[in-house]
Design a protein around this motif. Sequence first.
Motif, PDB file in Angstrom:
ATOM      1  N   ASP A  34     -38.544 -25.902  21.017  1.00  0.00           N
ATOM      2  CA  ASP A  34     -39.336 -25.817  20.172  1.00  0.00           C
ATOM      3  C   ASP A  34     -38.638 -24.886  19.110  1.00  0.00           C
ATOM      4  N   GLY A  35     -37.759 -23.882  19.447  1.00  0.00           N
ATOM      5  CA  GLY A  35     -36.865 -23.087  18.596  1.00  0.00           C
ATOM      6  C   GLY A  35     -35.967 -23.863  17.942  1.00  0.00           C
ATOM      7  N   ALA A  36     -35.282 -24.846  18.788  1.00  0.00           N
ATOM      8  CA  ALA A  36     -34.228 -25.597  17.949  1.00  0.00           C
ATOM      9  C   ALA A  36     -34.704 -26.687  17.085  1.00  0.00           C
ATOM     10  N   ALA A  37     -35.964 -27.122  17.234  1.00  0.00           N
ATOM     11  CA  ALA A  37     -36.633 -28.056  16.278  1.00  0.00           C
ATOM     12  C   ALA A  37     -37.080 -27.052  14.850  1.00  0.00           C
ATOM     13  N   ALA A  38     -37.257 -25.892  15.088  1.00  0.00           N
ATOM     14  CA  ALA A  38     -37.749 -25.158  14.001  1.00  0.00           C
ATOM     15  C   ALA A  38     -36.293 -24.643  13.182  1.00  0.00           C
ATOM     16  N   GLY A  39     -35.321 -24.848  13.790  1.00  0.00           N
ATOM     17  CA  GLY A  39     -34.178 -24.583  13.160  1.00  0.00           C
ATOM     18  C   GLY A  39     -33.791 -22.803  13.399  1.00  0.00           C
ATOM     19  N   VAL A  44     -29.598 -16.715  24.975  1.00  0.00           N
ATOM     20  CA  VAL A  44     -29.718 -16.721  26.308  1.00  0.00           C
ATOM     21  C   VAL A  44     -29.043 -15.636  26.966  1.00  0.00           C
ATOM     22  N   VAL A  45     -29.772 -14.549  27.726  1.00  0.00           N
ATOM     23  CA  VAL A  45     -29.176 -13.491  28.234  1.00  0.00           C
ATOM     24  C   VAL A  45     -29.789 -13.648  29.863  1.00  0.00           C
ATOM     25  N   ALA A  53     -28.103 -22.450  34.452  1.00  0.00           N
ATOM     26  CA  ALA A  53     -28.959 -23.217  34.812  1.00  0.00           C
ATOM     27  C   ALA A  53     -29.904 -23.679  33.454  1.00  0.00           C
ATOM     28  N   MET A  54     -30.010 -22.630  32.695  1.00  0.00           N
ATOM     29  CA  MET A  54     -30.854 -22.543  31.548  1.00  0.00           C
ATOM     30  C   MET A  54     -29.929 -23.890  30.353  1.00  0.00           C
ATOM     31  N   LEU A  55     -28.757 -23.635  30.319  1.00  0.00           N
ATOM     32  CA  LEU A  55     -27.903 -24.258  29.400  1.00  0.00           C
ATOM     33  C   LEU A  55     -28.118 -26.002  30.161  1.00  0.00           C
ATOM     34  N   ALA A  56     -27.621 -26.134  31.365  1.00  0.00           N
ATOM     35  CA  ALA A  56     -28.136 -27.368  31.908  1.00  0.00           C
ATOM     36  C   ALA A  56     -29.364 -28.157  31.698  1.00  0.00           C
ATOM     37  N   ALA A  57     -30.211 -27.260  31.514  1.00  0.00           N
ATOM     38  CA  ALA A  57     -31.803 -28.008  31.453  1.00  0.00           C
ATOM     39  C   ALA A  57     -31.991 -28.253  30.030  1.00  0.00           C
ATOM     40  N   VAL A  61     -29.671 -29.462  23.384  1.00  0.00           N
ATOM     41  CA  VAL A  61     -29.739 -28.500  22.308  1.00  0.00           C
ATOM     42  C   VAL A  61     -28.427 -27.869  22.113  1.00  0.00           C
ATOM     43  N   ALA A  62     -27.908 -27.976  20.831  1.00  0.00           N
ATOM     44  CA  ALA A  62     -26.614 -27.568  20.618  1.00  0.00           C
ATOM     45  C   ALA A  62     -26.631 -26.096  19.990  1.00  0.00           C
ATOM     46  N   GLY A  63     -25.480 -25.384  20.030  1.00  0.00           N
ATOM     47  CA  GLY A  63     -25.488 -24.131  19.601  1.00  0.00           C
ATOM     48  C   GLY A  63     -25.977 -22.784  20.077  1.00  0.00           C
ATOM     49  N   VAL A  64     -26.559 -23.216  21.314  1.00  0.00           N
ATOM     50  CA  VAL A  64     -27.305 -22.016  22.192  1.00  0.00           C
ATOM     51  C   VAL A  64     -26.026 -21.028  22.395  1.00  0.00           C
TER      52      VAL A  64
END
Length: 317
Positions: A34-39, A44-45, A53-57, A61-64
């Motif tokens: 939802d955050g990525a869609a809103a710009g 992630v910490v 695991a969070m990135l793999a899920a 979503v680019a640029g995390v």
Amino acid sequence: MTSTTSPGRSFEHELVLHAGPEALVDLMVPFVRDGAAAGDEILVVGEPAFVDAMLAAVPDVAGVRAVPQAGRERFPGRDLHRFQQVLTTLDATRSRVRVVNQMPAMSELQWQEWRRYEAAANYVLAPYRVLGTCAYDTERLDHTMLEDLSASHEHVLDGAGRRPSGRFADLDEHIGGYLDLPPHPIEATPPQLALHDPSAHAARRAVHELGTAAGLPPAAIQAAVLAVSETVTNGFRHGRVPVSVKVWTAGGRLTVTVSDSGQGPHPLVGLCAPPLDSPSGRGMWILHQLIADLHHRTDRHGYTVRFSVGLDSPLHS
């Protein structure tokens, strides 16, 4: 220090309750997407395995921005300042920032400082356009911890959904008892050294000598010397005499208490940086970024600062 509920707040503080890392990933995937869609910027910490695991899920979503950190290396003062530094950088983009923050496992003693961190975040991060989540494993929380967390977060998210925290409006009152704590068990044992109304110089010399004799690393000794100098000076300047210093060396650690008979500082002492033009307060703030094991308490006798350094101290570099 302004109220946590002032209309000028941009920071949103959300408590996430989960039953383990896999459940946390499931809860946070919609939050990230939802955050990525809103710009929004995404941060992630947490433990390295959780961050992976969070990135793999969310491979779409680019640029995390990933910040893997082992829990043993984290402590409240350092965490809060580092968040502020990162958010200041991201704030230049004028995008809102969404933070997924897997909180470290902590002992009951460590909780005393982490609950102050959670409260202080509402003041320190108030100017930033942030939707920040603080994720706690429910298996590691007791009723008192949940009460503290409910008071320091505006919303709660768990498997049942997202809801407002009715206790958040009472945070300013709730933190009033945060320094009403019992002495640490070591304080019931005879200290290796006790000083009464010492000068800052005498306290520094004594701590340096004991730390050296105990074989502590130079960085740990330097941190302890700085801490005793600052706290003794504060005792005379802001507290009430007598000022006492007690030192213990055991198990590869050096523990120091500095006490005075004054009423003590604000319950969030050391976590909220004073203004740059403030004549005092910055020393304790620096100590909270430097030393992981640093605690405050008040009782009918006055105010005590206790800090400890050792071979395993995660000192700031």
